[in-house]
Scaffold this motif. Sequence first.
Motif, mmCIF file in Angstrom:
data_model
loop_
_atom_site.group_PDB
_atom_site.id
_atom_site.type_symbol
_atom_site.label_atom_id
_atom_site.label_comp_id
_atom_site.label_asym_id
_atom_site.label_seq_id
_atom_site.Cartn_x
_atom_site.Cartn_y
_atom_site.Cartn_z
ATOM 1 N N VAL A 154 0.835 -1.340 0.237
ATOM 2 C CA VAL A 154 0.023 0.189 -0.109
ATOM 3 C C VAL A 154 0.763 1.398 0.247
ATOM 4 O O VAL A 154 2.007 1.501 1.067
ATOM 5 C CB VAL A 154 -0.776 -0.074 0.815
ATOM 6 C CG1 VAL A 154 -1.959 0.866 1.444
ATOM 7 C CG2 VAL A 154 -1.728 -1.414 1.316
ATOM 8 N N LEU A 155 0.889 2.329 -1.298
ATOM 9 C CA LEU A 155 1.668 3.244 -1.228
ATOM 10 C C LEU A 155 0.766 4.504 0.052
ATOM 11 O O LEU A 155 -0.487 4.381 -0.789
ATOM 12 C CB LEU A 155 1.033 3.590 -3.113
ATOM 13 C CG LEU A 155 2.317 2.505 -3.797
ATOM 14 C CD1 LEU A 155 2.487 2.831 -4.787
ATOM 15 C CD2 LEU A 155 3.994 2.177 -2.847
ATOM 16 N N ALA A 156 1.417 5.231 0.606
ATOM 17 C CA ALA A 156 0.833 5.298 1.518
ATOM 18 C C ALA A 156 1.895 7.323 1.596
ATOM 19 O O ALA A 156 2.308 7.153 3.016
ATOM 20 C CB ALA A 156 0.306 5.304 2.936
ATOM 21 N N GLY A 360 -9.518 1.686 -3.845
ATOM 22 C CA GLY A 360 -7.468 2.226 -3.503
ATOM 23 C C GLY A 360 -6.929 2.029 -4.633
ATOM 24 O O GLY A 360 -5.880 1.016 -4.492
ATOM 25 N N ALA A 361 -6.970 0.809 -4.906
ATOM 26 C CA ALA A 361 -6.272 -0.055 -6.147
ATOM 27 C C ALA A 361 -5.985 0.499 -7.249
ATOM 28 O O ALA A 361 -6.051 1.158 -7.988
ATOM 29 C CB ALA A 361 -7.251 -1.252 -6.532
ATOM 30 N N ALA A 368 -6.893 -2.007 -12.418
ATOM 31 C CA ALA A 368 -6.596 -2.345 -11.505
ATOM 32 C C ALA A 368 -5.716 -3.035 -11.126
ATOM 33 O O ALA A 368 -5.790 -4.462 -11.471
ATOM 34 C CB ALA A 368 -7.932 -2.753 -9.976
ATOM 35 N N HIS A 369 -4.270 -2.898 -10.696
ATOM 36 C CA HIS A 369 -3.557 -4.363 -10.603
ATOM 37 C C HIS A 369 -3.377 -4.807 -8.399
ATOM 38 O O HIS A 369 -3.723 -4.109 -7.861
ATOM 39 C CB HIS A 369 -2.043 -3.159 -10.203
ATOM 40 C CG HIS A 369 -1.047 -4.608 -10.148
ATOM 41 N ND1 HIS A 369 -0.537 -5.009 -9.369
ATOM 42 C CD2 HIS A 369 0.272 -4.611 -11.378
ATOM 43 C CE1 HIS A 369 0.494 -6.125 -9.573
ATOM 44 N NE2 HIS A 369 0.723 -5.854 -10.686
ATOM 45 N N PRO A 370 -4.087 -6.375 -8.918
ATOM 46 C CA PRO A 370 -4.351 -6.314 -7.716
ATOM 47 C C PRO A 370 -2.920 -6.958 -6.605
ATOM 48 O O PRO A 370 -3.633 -7.625 -5.449
ATOM 49 C CB PRO A 370 -4.321 -8.260 -8.354
ATOM 50 C CG PRO A 370 -3.291 -8.033 -9.410
ATOM 51 C CD PRO A 370 -2.703 -7.352 -10.166
ATOM 52 N N GLY A 400 -12.076 -4.146 3.347
ATOM 53 C CA GLY A 400 -12.584 -5.152 3.411
ATOM 54 C C GLY A 400 -11.833 -5.744 2.059
ATOM 55 O O GLY A 400 -11.507 -7.043 2.091
ATOM 56 N N ARG A 401 -10.916 -4.655 1.369
ATOM 57 C CA ARG A 401 -10.242 -5.367 -0.047
ATOM 58 C C ARG A 401 -8.324 -6.375 0.662
ATOM 59 O O ARG A 401 -8.111 -7.967 0.224
ATOM 60 C CB ARG A 401 -9.575 -4.834 -1.388
ATOM 61 C CG ARG A 401 -9.341 -5.222 -2.639
ATOM 62 C CD ARG A 401 -9.080 -4.093 -3.483
ATOM 63 N NE ARG A 401 -8.842 -3.178 -3.961
ATOM 64 C CZ ARG A 401 -7.287 -3.157 -3.406
ATOM 65 N NH1 ARG A 401 -7.083 -4.054 -4.186
ATOM 66 N NH2 ARG A 401 -6.694 -1.756 -3.312
ATOM 67 N N LEU A 402 -8.286 -5.297 1.626
ATOM 68 C CA LEU A 402 -6.398 -5.808 1.874
ATOM 69 C C LEU A 402 -6.839 -7.224 2.650
ATOM 70 O O LEU A 402 -6.264 -8.339 2.566
ATOM 71 C CB LEU A 402 -6.056 -5.070 2.772
ATOM 72 C CG LEU A 402 -5.962 -3.317 2.250
ATOM 73 C CD1 LEU A 402 -5.189 -3.068 2.623
ATOM 74 C CD2 LEU A 402 -4.752 -4.074 0.994
#
Length: 414
Positions: A154-156, A360-361, A368-370, A400-402
Motif C-alpha cells: 500500500v503506497l501511503a 484504492g487499487a 486495477a493492479h491486484p 475489506g479488500r486487503l
Amino acid sequence: MDPRSAQPVVDSDIAFVGGGFRTTTFLSSAPALLRHRVRVYERGPGVGPGGFARYGITTTSIGSRFFKHLDLNGPFAPLAHSPELMEVARAEQPVAMRRLAAALSTLGRTLQNALGADGTRLESTVVAVRADSAGHRVDVQLDDGRTESARHAVLATGRTERPHPELASWRANMLLSGSVIATARRSEIKDRLLGAQGRPVVVAGSSHSAMSALQILLDLVTELRAEHPGAPLPSVHVVRRGPARLMHDSADLARRDQVPGRERPFDAVRDVCPATGIVYRDSGLRHQSRALYCALWAGELPGAALVDAAVLADASDLFDEAALVVQALGYHGQAPDLYVDGVLVRPGDSPDRLLADDDGALLVSGAAHPLLSVLRVEPTPLDRRDNTAYASDLYQRLAGRLDRLAAPVAEVNA
C-alpha cells in the motif's frame, strides 16, 4: 484456480510504504487487519505525525475529522482514555498543527506496539516497489540496499511540492510554501523580510497553503515592525490565477453570503454533501483560510494585496521586483519507483498522478493492479472536485479488500 493457491514465502502480508497520517489513521480504523502480518516502512523516527509536526499553523479542517474513522477496539481501546488524542478527536474547530501531530504520535505509538518489534522499519526510505504478478509478491527495496517482500503493498507516501514551471524564471529567489509554514525556517525568513528593504514579497497561488504562508508572512512583518521601528518592510502580494474556491458553514449562510458574479449560484441539492452535510462552494478553502482570503479579497488586510494573473507571466514585473517569491501552487503525490513484472511503470519523479479506483487499487494502464494499492496520496482529482463525498468510504472499502487479499488460502476457501 485461486491465484493465491501457490503463495510464495514473504516477509509480510501487507507492506505500508509510509507511516504518517494516512497509514496510522487507516490501520486504526480497521483493527482486524492487524491479525495479518503488517509491516510499516517509515523514513522518519516514528509512526504517526509524518510531516505535520513541522508546521506552525492551524489545521484546515476541524480536529474531529482527522480521527473520524478511529475504531477504539482491540489494541486501540486504551486510547479512549488519552486526553492528548481524544481532545483533538472531539474538537469541533480547527486545532494547532502541533496538537494534531502530538495526537497522531500517541496513536502511532499504540500502533507500533500492536505491530510488534518486527512490524515497523523506521528511518527506512523505500526507493522502489517491484510487483511480480506471476509470483504473487511485491518486493520493497530500501535505500540501504535491503529488499523485503510482501503479498501486497500500500503506497501511503504522502504529497510534496515541486517547483512549478511557470516560476522557473524566479526560482533562485523562491521558497516553497512548505518551507514558509515550517517552524524550522522561521528565523531565516524573518531575516529575509528585514533584508528586503521594502521590496515586495509575492505569494503565487490562493490555496490553503497560500493562505497559511500569507498569515505567517504578515505575522513576521508585524513582529519586525515592533522590533525595528521605522525599518522599511515588505508588503505581501498574492497572485491568483482564478477565483478561489470557498465553503459555507450552512445553507442559510450560502444563500446570504452569495457573491454575484464571483460564484456559481448556490443549489441546495447539488452543493450539500450527502455524506457530511458540508455546504460546498466550488472549493476547499474553509475556516481560517477562508476568512483570510475573504479579507484579502475585500481589501481589508493592511500590507497585503490580491493580484489577478491568468498565467503567472502576466505578473512578471511584480515577480521581478520581489525580494522573495513563495510558491503555493498545490501538491503532487510522491512515490518510489514502481515496477510491474520488471518494467518501470512509473518513476518516482514522474509528473503523472498515482491513479486508483474506488477501492484504492493502483491503476496501471487503466487496469486495477491486484498487488498494489494507493492510500489517498494524490489531491482530489479535478473531475471529482465538486463531489465532497469523494473517497468518503475508501477506508472501509480498502480494508475489506486487503483483508481478503491477505487471508491465507485455507481461510479464503473455508
